[in-house]
Design an enzyme around this catalytic site. Structure first.
Site, short mmCIF file in Angstrom:
data_model
loop_
_atom_site.label_atom_id
_atom_site.label_comp_id
_atom_site.label_asym_id
_atom_site.label_seq_id
_atom_site.Cartn_x
_atom_site.Cartn_y
_atom_site.Cartn_z
CB SER A 74 -0.84 0.00 1.28
OG SER A 74 -1.51 1.22 1.44
CE1 TYR A 76 -4.37 -2.02 5.11
CE2 TYR A 76 -3.30 0.08 4.64
CZ TYR A 76 -3.94 -1.07 4.21
OH TYR A 76 -4.15 -1.26 2.85
#
Ligand SMILES: NC(=O)c1ccc[n+]([C@@H]2O[C@H](COP(=O)([O-])OP(=O)(O)OC[C@H]3O[C@@H](n4cnc5c(N)ncnc54)[C@H](O)[C@@H]3O)[C@@H](O)[C@H]2O)c1
Length: 259
Positions: A150, A163
């Site tokens: 990401s 995350y």
């Protein structure tokens, strides 16, 4: 793209996303790779989710099977690999895409159980599925592993520490797979999507209180990405056109600022 025809590609998280509506990155990867002639193994949390995408691929004239898997459960991963090998005899490309998002909280407000859940799915899941698939690739001396990280794999943001940490870890894991097995025919690469309009916010009105609004609008592209823009980059990374890219995670994020 060169070399994708008849390749067997396993995509984790290949269903339509948590709410089963709209597009997920994995689902669009499956349909795009099928258009390139690849044979698709769609793996997702339930048989129903996996079958939905597999059925779409078949309806468009492609070849696909759906398999249920929980990427955090080693036995489930083993059963998925066995079923995939029974169906197609080999796995040429593994795409570790299954993932869940953070709680959008500052560190002190993150429950330990939330930290563990994200680390399990987003990081340990990549380790377990890679560990499950690699032996059959090594037997043949060839294989491509693509890990979905990401933009949060290189920057901090409001998505939260659990995350951000897991996705940074995925980039390190990709380098390590390349280091450990690159000399044995395995090409490990990563992709770092920016904010993409998947099922979670398709159709939603994008306002300044939208997740990652500032980060996204400050980037040169100045917009959210489309699932297709990630899927096409994944097709490239899976193909022989990317044969000299090893160990790196390629950002596909509209030029997101790094900090
Ligand atoms: N959408 C974005 O903006 C964005 C940006 C950067 C990175 N990513 C990453 O891309 C990947 C896909 O994201 P998405 O937006 O398509 O998400 P999504 O929620 O739409 O789809 C994720 C899929 O993974 C599956 N999944 C979840 N936990 C699983 C488990 N334990 N075992 C097997 N399957 C499981 C879900 O059922 C779902 O079908 C994730 O790794 C995510 O972190 C997404």
């Amino acid at each position: 793209m060169r070399g994708l025809k008849d390749k067997v590609v396993l995509v984790t998280g290949g269903g339509h996303g948590q709410d089963q509506s709209g597009s997920s990155l994995g689902q669009v990867m499956c349909t795009e790779l099928a258009k390139e002639g690849s044979k698709i193994i769609v793996a997702d949390l339930t048989q129903e989710r996996a079958d939905a995408t597999a059925e779409e691929v078949r309806a468009a004239g492609g070849e696909a099977v759906g398999i249920a898997v929980d990427v955090v459960d080693e036995d489930s991963v083993k059963a998925m690999v066995d079923t995939a090998l029974e169906a197609f005899g080999r796995i040429d490309v593994l795409i570790n895409n299954a993932g869940i998002f953070g709680a959008y909280l500052p560190l002190l407000e993150i429950e330990t159980s939330q930290w563990e859940k994200i680390m399990d799915v987003d990081l340990k899941g990549v380790f377990l599925v890679t560990k499950g698939v690699l032996p059959s690739m090594l037997e043949r001396g060839a294989g491509v592993v693509i890990n979905v990280s990401s933009a949060s794999g290189v920057v901090a943001s409001e998505v939260g520490a659990e995350y951000t940490t897991a996705k940074h870890g995925v980039i390190g894991l990709t380098k390590q797979i390349s280091y450990d097995y690159g000399h044995q025919g395995i090409r490990a690469v990563g992709i770092g999507p920016g904010v993409i309009k998947t099922a979670a916010f398709e159709g939603a009105e994008i306002t300044p209180d939208f997740p990652f609004y500032d980060l996204t609008m400050q980037a040169p592209a100045g917009r959210y990405g489309e699932p297709m823009e990630i899927a096409r980059a994944v097709c490239f990374l899976a193909s022989d056109d990317a044969s000299f890219i090893h160990g790196h995670t390629i950002p596909v994020d509209g030029g997101s600022p790094t900090r």
